[in-house]
Design an enzyme around this catalytic site. Structure first.
Site, PDB file in Angstrom:
ATOM      1  CB  SER A 221      26.071  64.234  88.598  1.00 53.61           C
ATOM      2  OG  SER A 221      26.624  64.502  89.859  1.00 53.61           O
ATOM      3  CE1 TYR A 244      22.261  71.847  91.175  1.00 55.28           C
ATOM      4  CE2 TYR A 244      24.530  71.968  91.947  1.00 55.28           C
ATOM      5  CZ  TYR A 244      23.623  71.822  90.916  1.00 55.28           C
ATOM      6  OH  TYR A 244      24.066  71.637  89.628  1.00 55.28           O
ATOM      7  CE  LYS A 248      22.436  68.505  89.937  1.00 54.69           C
ATOM      8  NZ  LYS A 248      21.643  68.040  88.808  1.00 54.69           N
TER       9      LYS A 248
HETATM   10  N1  LIG Z   1      25.537  75.232  84.499  1.00 58.71           N
HETATM   11  C1  LIG Z   1      26.450  74.450  85.034  1.00 58.71           C
HETATM   12  O1  LIG Z   1      27.637  74.780  85.093  1.00 58.71           O
HETATM   13  C2  LIG Z   1      26.064  73.108  85.601  1.00 58.71           C
HETATM   14  C3  LIG Z   1      27.048  72.391  86.274  1.00 58.71           C
HETATM   15  C4  LIG Z   1      26.722  71.134  86.776  1.00 58.71           C
HETATM   16  C5  LIG Z   1      25.461  70.620  86.588  1.00 58.71           C
HETATM   17  N2  LIG Z   1      24.524  71.348  85.942  1.00 58.71           N
HETATM   18  C6  LIG Z   1      23.205  70.736  85.778  1.00 58.71           C
HETATM   19  O2  LIG Z   1      22.738  70.930  84.473  1.00 58.71           O
HETATM   20  C7  LIG Z   1      21.306  70.918  84.467  1.00 58.71           C
HETATM   21  C8  LIG Z   1      20.797  72.129  83.716  1.00 58.71           C
HETATM   22  O3  LIG Z   1      21.205  73.286  84.409  1.00 58.71           O
HETATM   23  P1  LIG Z   1      21.480  74.690  83.698  1.00 58.71           P
HETATM   24  O4  LIG Z   1      22.767  75.173  84.223  1.00 58.71           O
HETATM   25  O5  LIG Z   1      21.260  74.589  82.254  1.00 58.71           O
HETATM   26  O6  LIG Z   1      20.344  75.569  84.403  1.00 58.71           O
HETATM   27  P2  LIG Z   1      19.154  76.451  83.791  1.00 58.71           P
HETATM   28  O7  LIG Z   1      19.623  77.271  82.653  1.00 58.71           O
HETATM   29  O8  LIG Z   1      18.560  77.146  84.982  1.00 58.71           O
HETATM   30  O9  LIG Z   1      18.138  75.362  83.244  1.00 58.71           O
HETATM   31  C9  LIG Z   1      17.358  74.588  84.094  1.00 58.71           C
HETATM   32  C10 LIG Z   1      16.219  73.987  83.307  1.00 58.71           C
HETATM   33  O10 LIG Z   1      15.448  73.189  84.215  1.00 58.71           O
HETATM   34  C11 LIG Z   1      14.091  73.602  84.114  1.00 58.71           C
HETATM   35  N3  LIG Z   1      13.386  73.406  85.370  1.00 58.71           N
HETATM   36  C12 LIG Z   1      13.626  73.990  86.566  1.00 58.71           C
HETATM   37  N4  LIG Z   1      12.731  73.575  87.468  1.00 58.71           N
HETATM   38  C13 LIG Z   1      11.887  72.721  86.839  1.00 58.71           C
HETATM   39  C14 LIG Z   1      10.749  71.992  87.233  1.00 58.71           C
HETATM   40  N5  LIG Z   1      10.263  72.049  88.466  1.00 58.71           N
HETATM   41  N6  LIG Z   1      10.135  71.216  86.315  1.00 58.71           N
HETATM   42  C15 LIG Z   1      10.593  71.139  85.054  1.00 58.71           C
HETATM   43  N7  LIG Z   1      11.657  71.827  84.611  1.00 58.71           N
HETATM   44  C16 LIG Z   1      12.295  72.615  85.498  1.00 58.71           C
HETATM   45  C17 LIG Z   1      14.152  75.078  83.762  1.00 58.71           C
HETATM   46  O11 LIG Z   1      12.911  75.491  83.251  1.00 58.71           O
HETATM   47  P3  LIG Z   1      12.334  76.983  83.536  1.00 58.71           P
HETATM   48  O12 LIG Z   1      12.946  77.857  82.500  1.00 58.71           O
HETATM   49  O13 LIG Z   1      10.865  76.827  83.373  1.00 58.71           O
HETATM   50  O14 LIG Z   1      12.734  77.352  84.926  1.00 58.71           O
HETATM   51  C18 LIG Z   1      15.271  75.052  82.734  1.00 58.71           C
HETATM   52  O15 LIG Z   1      14.782  74.607  81.504  1.00 58.71           O
HETATM   53  C19 LIG Z   1      20.890  70.877  85.937  1.00 58.71           C
HETATM   54  O16 LIG Z   1      20.578  69.559  86.283  1.00 58.71           O
HETATM   55  C20 LIG Z   1      22.130  71.336  86.664  1.00 58.71           C
HETATM   56  O17 LIG Z   1      22.207  70.842  87.969  1.00 58.71           O
HETATM   57  C21 LIG Z   1      24.793  72.587  85.429  1.00 58.71           C
END
Ligand SMILES: NC(=O)c1ccc[n+]([C@@H]2O[C@H](COP(=O)([O-])OP(=O)(O)OC[C@H]3O[C@@H](n4cnc5c(N)ncnc54)[C@H](OP(=O)(O)O)[C@@H]3O)[C@@H](O)[C@H]2O)c1
Length: 438
Positions: A221, A244, A248
């Site tokens: 989340s 988004y 969440k």
């Molecule tokens: N970064 C933060 O501060 C933060 C905060 C709260 C929550 N989150 C959560 O953490 C998780 C990871 O986010 P992140 O920040 O690491 O973002 P990210 O670097 O953009 O990574 C997202 C990952 O999800 C994959 N993905 C996207 N669409 C997809 C699909 N249709 N099918 C399969 N894989 C898919 C991407 O693959 P591709 O490379 O192929 O696009 C990538 O591996 C998410 O659930 C996000 O909501 C992150």
């Protein structure tokens, strides 16, 4: 050649599936899992890390990065204990698979492959996700960062979301089966993983009650899962201005209420065929968030990316416990949930209630796991509980009424999700494209 060939199946293996492991938090989860597994688990246990990416190139690159990390870890251990490196190397096995969460058939294909080739699963970490943003409202961003620094960087209001986005059709036009719209952010962040969890539940259930573990599904989340972003009549967020955040909030509601008696009918149906019996235990769903980490989920030009990291560090030094900044630190809550003993998790929940587990740090960047507040549930579902740090700007103290509303919406979300799953399974079958699991 049987499908199971070339697929690691070590004796005493601990099987963890991480979706979207090629970048950001997913990669941080992979490396942290290797570190902590090798440090905390007995030498007789091996880690089988199954990563999913959307294509082979990303999968190969991810495995190469994880192998490089493992080599470094082993080299460090070798310095203190000569000869240990070989032993440690042999305790980690990698496997890659394809998954596109926006294609329900891709989810079914992966699930079938896992069910055909994997003896069991211990943990599924549903990390992949999308923001669905089209850009940043720069004037608002600059104004809010200048005037309310910490709040703006922890709970931003300046991201511009795509509205009304729907996933590409699931069924080819010539099949003549009508299909309703499927919200794109909802499908990537909730529904795709939801189906995956259902199909692999029998693998997660393969833990006899005598073991101090249960199969775990870990949903990811965010701090931005505000109550007001979610409309139960538009669960897919298709009409939402903040799909988004809506996705969440749905994650929070469903994960927390999955452990309550009010949802047990729908949850039991969802985890069907997964026990309990002498050899199986019903899996559990947990929810976590990584605080705030610098990743490409909000794509920025390089110079702005540097500025983002600088601003995140500053926010941490000014007292924000949620600014983990790096993905390795952001992964602390997910990896802890993956590796903790079942008895530890159960006793924490008995004492303090079911919770949302967040990654946090102190001023020096020492990471830890912290309970996070959930609107309508608080930190552990107890009215009057002691208030903790890190509340969001819209937080309100838990009341009996707000809790009742939360529990009621959990029940409805579970029923609606189950219905949506059954409808889509029926539709895919009708079109003759469904991949059957048995
Ligand atoms: N970064 C933060 O501060 C933060 C905060 C709260 C929550 N989150 C959560 O953490 C998780 C990871 O986010 P992140 O920040 O690491 O973002 P990210 O670097 O953009 O990574 C997202 C990952 O999800 C994959 N993905 C996207 N669409 C997809 C699909 N249709 N099918 C399969 N894989 C898919 C991407 O693959 P591709 O490379 O192929 O696009 C990538 O591996 C998410 O659930 C996000 O909501 C992150």
């Amino acid at each position: 050649m049987s499908q199971a060939e070339n697929i690691p199946q070590p004796e005493n293996g601990f099987y963890v599936l991480v979706t979207g492991a090629n970048s950001g938090l997913g990669l941080g989860i992979g490396t942290r899992l290797i570190d902590e597994f090798l440090q905390t688990r007995p030498q007789t246990e091996s880690l089988v890390l199954i990563i999913t990416t959307r294509d082979q190139r990303k999968g190969d690159a991810t495995i190469a990065r994880l192998q490089e990390h493992l080599r470094k870890v082993c080299k460090n251990h070798e310095r203190t204990l000569p000869g240990i490196s070989r032993v440690l190397q042999q305790r980690v096995h990698f496997r890659q698979e394809r998954l596109d969460l926006l294609s329900l058939l891709s989810v079914q294909r992966l699930s079938k492959r896992l069910r055909d080739t994997t003896p069991k699963l211990d943990v599924v970490i549903c990390n992949a996700g999308i923001g669905g943003w089209t850009g940043i409202n720069w004037p608002l961003a600059i104004w809010s960062i200048v005037t309310t620094w910490r709040k703006a960087l922890s709970y931003p209001t300046f991201k511009i979301s795509g509205i009304g986005w729907v996933a590409k059709p699931q069924i080819a036009a010539d099949k003549e089966v009508e299909e309703p719209a499927l919200g794109e952010v909802f499908c990537a962040n909730n529904f795709g993983h939801y189906l995956l969890g259902h199909y692999v539940a029998p693998l997660l259930a393969r833990h006899p009650p005598s073991e101090d573990t249960r199969g775990r599904i870990i949903w990811i989340s965010s701090l931005e899962a505000y109550d007001f972003t979610f409309d139960i009549e538009d669960m897919q967020g298709i009409g939402s201005r903040v799909p988004y955040e809506s996705s969440k909030r749905l994650t929070d509601i469903m994960a927390i209420t999955s452990a309550l008696p009010t949802t047990s009918k729908a949850v039991d149906q969802y985890l069907e065929a997964s026990g309990p019996s002498e050899k199986t235990t019903k899996p559990r769903i947990y929810v976590s968030h990584p605080g705030i980490c610098g990743t490409s989920i909000v794509p920025l030009p390089l110079i702005l990316e540097y500025l983002m990291f600088a601003a995140f560090y500053l926010a941490r030094w000014l007292g924000s416990q949620w600014h983990c900044v790096t993905v390795e630190k952001g992964a602390v809550a997910m990896v802890w949930l993956a590796l903790a003993k079942q008895s530890t998790l159960d006793s924490m929940e008995r004492k303090e209630g079911v919770g949302k587990w967040g990654s946090a740090t102190d001023f020096w960047g020492q990471e830890r796991v912290e309970r996070s507040e959930v609107a309508g549930w608080g930190w552990g579902g107890k009215v009057g509980e002691h208030k903790r740090k890190g509340r969001d700007p819209y937080a309100q103290d838990l009341t009996k009424e707000s809790q009742d509303k939360f529990v009621e919406s959990g029940k409805k979300c579970w029923e609606d999700m189950e219905q949506l799953r059954l409808e889509w399974e029926h539709r895919l079958r009708q079109a003759g494209v469904s991949i059957e699991m048995h």
